[in-house]
Structures are given as structure tokens and as C-alpha cells.
Design an enzyme around this catalytic site. Sequence first.
Site, PDB file in Angstrom:
ATOM      1  N   THR A 183      -4.119 -20.868  45.242  1.00 46.48           N
ATOM      2  CA  THR A 183      -5.545 -20.608  45.021  1.00 46.48           C
ATOM      3  C   THR A 183      -6.277 -20.456  46.347  1.00 46.48           C
ATOM      4  O   THR A 183      -7.081 -19.532  46.533  1.00 46.48           O
ATOM      5  CB  THR A 183      -6.178 -21.743  44.205  1.00 46.48           C
ATOM      6  OG1 THR A 183      -5.489 -21.859  42.959  1.00 46.48           O
ATOM      7  CG2 THR A 183      -7.642 -21.468  43.941  1.00 46.48           C
ATOM      8  N   ASP A 184      -6.009 -21.354  47.277  1.00 45.33           N
ATOM      9  CA  ASP A 184      -6.615 -21.235  48.602  1.00 45.33           C
ATOM     10  C   ASP A 184      -6.196 -19.943  49.298  1.00 45.33           C
ATOM     11  O   ASP A 184      -7.019 -19.254  49.914  1.00 45.33           O
ATOM     12  CB  ASP A 184      -6.208 -22.423  49.477  1.00 45.33           C
ATOM     13  CG  ASP A 184      -7.025 -23.673  49.189  1.00 45.33           C
ATOM     14  OD1 ASP A 184      -8.112 -23.557  48.605  1.00 45.33           O
ATOM     15  OD2 ASP A 184      -6.564 -24.769  49.549  1.00 45.33           O
ATOM     16  N   ILE A 185      -4.919 -19.619  49.208  1.00 40.67           N
ATOM     17  CA  ILE A 185      -4.409 -18.427  49.891  1.00 40.67           C
ATOM     18  C   ILE A 185      -5.044 -17.160  49.326  1.00 40.67           C
ATOM     19  O   ILE A 185      -5.529 -16.290  50.076  1.00 40.67           O
ATOM     20  CB  ILE A 185      -2.874 -18.341  49.770  1.00 40.67           C
ATOM     21  CG1 ILE A 185      -2.200 -19.511  50.499  1.00 40.67           C
ATOM     22  CG2 ILE A 185      -2.367 -17.009  50.308  1.00 40.67           C
ATOM     23  CD1 ILE A 185      -2.410 -19.534  51.980  1.00 40.67           C
TER      24      ILE A 185
END
Length: 400
Positions: A183-185
Site C-alpha cells: 500500500t505504501d509502495i
Amino acid sequence: MTQARQAPLTGIRVLDLSRVLAGPWCTQNLADLGADVIKVERPKLGDDTRAWGPPYLKDADGHDTSEAAYYLSTNRNKRSIEIDLASSEGADLVRELAKHCDILVENFKVGGLKQYGLDYESMKAEFPHLIYCSITGFGQTGPFAERPGYDFMIQGMGGLMSITGERDGLPGAGPQKAGVAVTDIITGMYASLAIVAAIRERDRSGLGQHLDIALLDCHVAMLANQNLNYMTSGVTPQRAGNAHQNVVPYQVFKTSDGFMIVAVGNDSQFRSYCQAIERADLASDPKYLTNRQRIINRDELIPLLEVTMASGKRDEWIAKLEAGGVPCGPIQSIDQVFDHPQVVARQIWKSMPHPIAGSTPTTASPMIFSDTPVEYRRAPPTLGQHTDEILQELLGKRAI
């Protein structure tokens, strides 16, 4: 003589107030493309991920340095400056730096920078050229806007864990998160793209704007075909383990000495697959002629294939399937990945000079340009490494 072309974002300067992963991943992309990224960090502490170890980068004597591997993974090609945003002097200094920057990236909670006068509304009148990118858990609007958001919780809330993991009723069944903070990536990637688009628009209008990038939004968007499976059918997708919801056979098979992936993408490949594993009878069976029929009859077909695949060795199956043009491959550990001849040939493992350790490994950017390649200019900076340099260069002053 043809003049050498500069990196795509040469001349663009980024003021990076973000930390941990989504924001730094975004700004590392921009830095790889040639932007001058100034990473603003808390005095003495810095980015949270500096302490997310072990493992830590080791020095020439094999001793741990203060640089955590997690931090190193996402801060290449940047310069670090220590500034205390909570002080009036620090906030003023950020505003001074913003005058010389094209982009500001931050991932504070909604409204978190307003107390320092560093929110978009406070800055846009003074810096109309500034592209201001806010990365938050849930965005600037909506009932959850003020809540903090973290990758793991968003993987659950956003639906990914409901379709990741083994099917109910089988050993190991249950929701499963991804092995990296996807999700962060993906949020960092969307933010990078949005910023580049805003730069292009500013070339026309001369004006900056506010980019509102949310982990939840990006996470839901990346569910792609699973979203449309639900939106077009009304049927909620379920966990399928290592199988594919829309293509059969497209999954992991156990062989006599390991595991491998078979990725049959069309009916012609299925016929080739059956020929390669000496089960041509399955290719001619009306129940399996088309992908549609194979999905309908998945529970009957897959056990037959599992028995056949278990009777042979992994690498022998891979050789046969590759000869038949059937997409397939082994499941490799990360050390095996970096030993793979294709990964070696693409030079994905790189080394950069480091001021403390002598050198540090880094994973190459996957963005390949024919004429303006990514340059590995700077190792992830030590805390405050460039404080004096940045202040002297941009403002003609020394550290406060």
C-alpha cells in the site's frame, strides 16, 4: 557533436517533509529522475525508519552503523537537513527553503502542519508556483480524514487481505497481508506520477496546486480486476490461495522436489501445456476446451493436474513447458533472485559509496531510459549530512 541530455527532472527541487515509506518512496523516484530532493529531518532522531533495525548497514570492520536497512531502501539520491519544525525558527526556515523549491511532499496527519503555518492553504498565496503533495491514510476529506493510516491496516480495510491467503477449508486458510508494504509502495508510485503530471501542467499555467494522495484510495485502485469482478457481477471475490480468479490453470503446483508456477494465459497455451505434461486428453475434453469452461470445472481439473505435476521434478517441468511456449517459473527466495542470471544481467544489485560504511548496496531503479539513464549520485544521506551545504547554497546562511 550531439549534446548530452540531462536527467528528466534536472532543475526540479523537492522539499521532502515526509518520512517512513510512502512519501520517501515517492521522493526517491523523483530523485532518481534527477530532482534535487532535500529531506527535512527531526534533529537527532531523523526519519523513523533510521531506527527500524536490525539489520543495519555494516562498516568496513563488520560492525553495525546507525543506518538501518529499511531507511537505506528508500532514501537514495537525497540530501538531508536537520530542522525542528516545532520551533518558529524551524518553520520559518522551511518557508525560506520552499521559496527555492518546486515541490513540497509531506505525510503528516490532516491539519498537522497548520500549527506551523506550513499547510497548503497557508503557503499557496506566498508560493503560487509550489506543487504541494499531501500523502495521508484517508485523504483530506471524508469522515476518516483525520485518522492516522498505516499500510497493514489499509491492506485489511482496503480489501486486499480478503483476497490474499489460502481458501477457506484448506490448511493455512485465512486472510494474509503481502510480504512487503504494497500500500505504501503503490501510494508512493501514484504520488510520483501525480507530481510529474502537475509539473507538466505548471509548464502551461505557471501555477502549482494541491495533490491529495491517500493510502486507502491508492490501495482500492490497485485491486484492478478484482474490483471489476465485483462491480460487474455483484459477487464478492474470495481468497483463492495461489490460484487466479479469472484464468485456469494459473497457479502454483507442487512437484516432486519443489514448487513452481504455471501461468496459462489462453486456450492455445493450455493445449501446449497439456501436450508438454503428456495429458493431451485434457486439452481435447469439452469441459476444458476454453478458459470459461476451465473456470467452471476448476475443481475437477486442478486435482488431475496436481497429480501429474507431482510426478516430475521442478526444473524438468520448467524445461518442457518453456520448450512448448508455456509461461512458467520457479518460486525463488530473495537470495536466489539476486543470483538469477537475468537479474544479474540487468544489474539490479548496485553499490554506492557511503560516508560511514565505505559502500552500501542499493536496488536499481526499474526505470530504464535509453538516453537519460537514472544516475546513482548519492547514497542515502546520514542524518543532517547536508545541513550546512543546503543552507549556504540556497539561503547563504549557516545552521541555526
